[in-house]
Scaffold this motif. Structure first.
Motif, PDB file in Angstrom:
ATOM      1  N   SER A 278      -1.332   4.751 -10.060  1.00  0.00           N
ATOM      2  CA  SER A 278      -0.399   3.806 -10.221  1.00  0.00           C
ATOM      3  C   SER A 278      -0.519   2.606 -11.516  1.00  0.00           C
TER       4      SER A 278
ATOM      5  N   ALA B 123       0.967  -1.270  -0.007  1.00  0.00           N
ATOM      6  CA  ALA B 123       0.084   0.053   0.039  1.00  0.00           C
ATOM      7  C   ALA B 123       0.832   1.111  -0.109  1.00  0.00           C
TER       8      ALA B 123
ATOM      9  N   SER C 106      -4.091  -1.866  -0.616  1.00  0.00           N
ATOM     10  CA  SER C 106      -3.597  -3.283  -0.794  1.00  0.00           C
ATOM     11  C   SER C 106      -4.185  -4.325  -0.129  1.00  0.00           C
TER      12      SER C 106
ATOM     13  N   LYS D 268       2.431   1.676  -3.424  1.00  0.00           N
ATOM     14  CA  LYS D 268       1.387   2.146  -4.508  1.00  0.00           C
ATOM     15  C   LYS D 268       1.186   3.631  -4.186  1.00  0.00           C
ATOM     16  N   ALA D 269       0.962   3.983  -3.209  1.00  0.00           N
ATOM     17  CA  ALA D 269       0.938   5.463  -2.855  1.00  0.00           C
ATOM     18  C   ALA D 269       1.986   6.464  -2.993  1.00  0.00           C
TER      19      ALA D 269
ATOM     20  N   GLY E 215      -2.970   2.728  -6.024  1.00  0.00           N
ATOM     21  CA  GLY E 215      -2.526   3.899  -5.742  1.00  0.00           C
ATOM     22  C   GLY E 215      -3.065   5.124  -6.394  1.00  0.00           C
TER      23      GLY E 215
ATOM     24  N   GLY F  55      -2.529   4.594  -1.225  1.00  0.00           N
ATOM     25  CA  GLY F  55      -2.263   3.565  -1.557  1.00  0.00           C
ATOM     26  C   GLY F  55      -3.105   2.304  -0.939  1.00  0.00           C
TER      27      GLY F  55
END
Length: 135
Positions: A72, A58, A113, A61-62, A97, A111
């Motif tokens: 993302s 997470a 996940s 992704k952020a 993201g 983000g």
């Protein structure tokens, strides 16, 4: 000189809380990360039952969304046409993201996940909606 908004603790918490509420409502065990515009973490939450790798994913992704100033997923989509992009080691080309944009400028990212790519993005959008309501 340009001026831009900056995410504070209150805004990061609001985004995080809204995304967590949406995940819980959907019965999803996820991790949620909020970063500033340079991809540095402001807030992170691993919901009960979320996988052990989800917090790191997470956050990455952020970070990716913050640095590319776009979802993302966009980088993930470009990899098929440009595999050399995989050499960019600070980026994670996976959906989930989303940049946080205020007055046309990226001020951070969220983000998510733990779900499918579409679930991760939907929960991220719920977090962004909370900020939109306060700005």
């Amino acid at each position: 000189m340009r001026h831009k908004a900056v995410l504070g603790e209150a805004e990061a918490r609001s985004i995080l809380d809204a995304a967590a509420a949406a995940a819980r409502s959907d019965g999803l065990a996820m991790s949620i990360a909020v970063t500033d515009d340079s991809g540095h973490p402001l807030a992170l939450l691993r919901l009960d039952g979320a996988g052990l790798m989800t917090p790191k994913v997470a956050e990455q992704k952020a970070r990716t969304a913050a640095l590319i100033r776009a979802p993302s997923r966009r980088l993930a989509d470009r990899i098929a046409a440009e595999p050399a992009l995989l050499r960019l080691t600070d980026y994670l080309p996976m959906a989930g993201g989303l940049p946080i944009v205020v007055d046309g400028q990226c001020v951070g990212a969220i983000g998510i996940s733990g779900g499918t790519p579409d679930q991760d993005e939907r929960i991220g959008e719920a977090g962004l909606a909370a900020l939109a309501e306060t700005t």
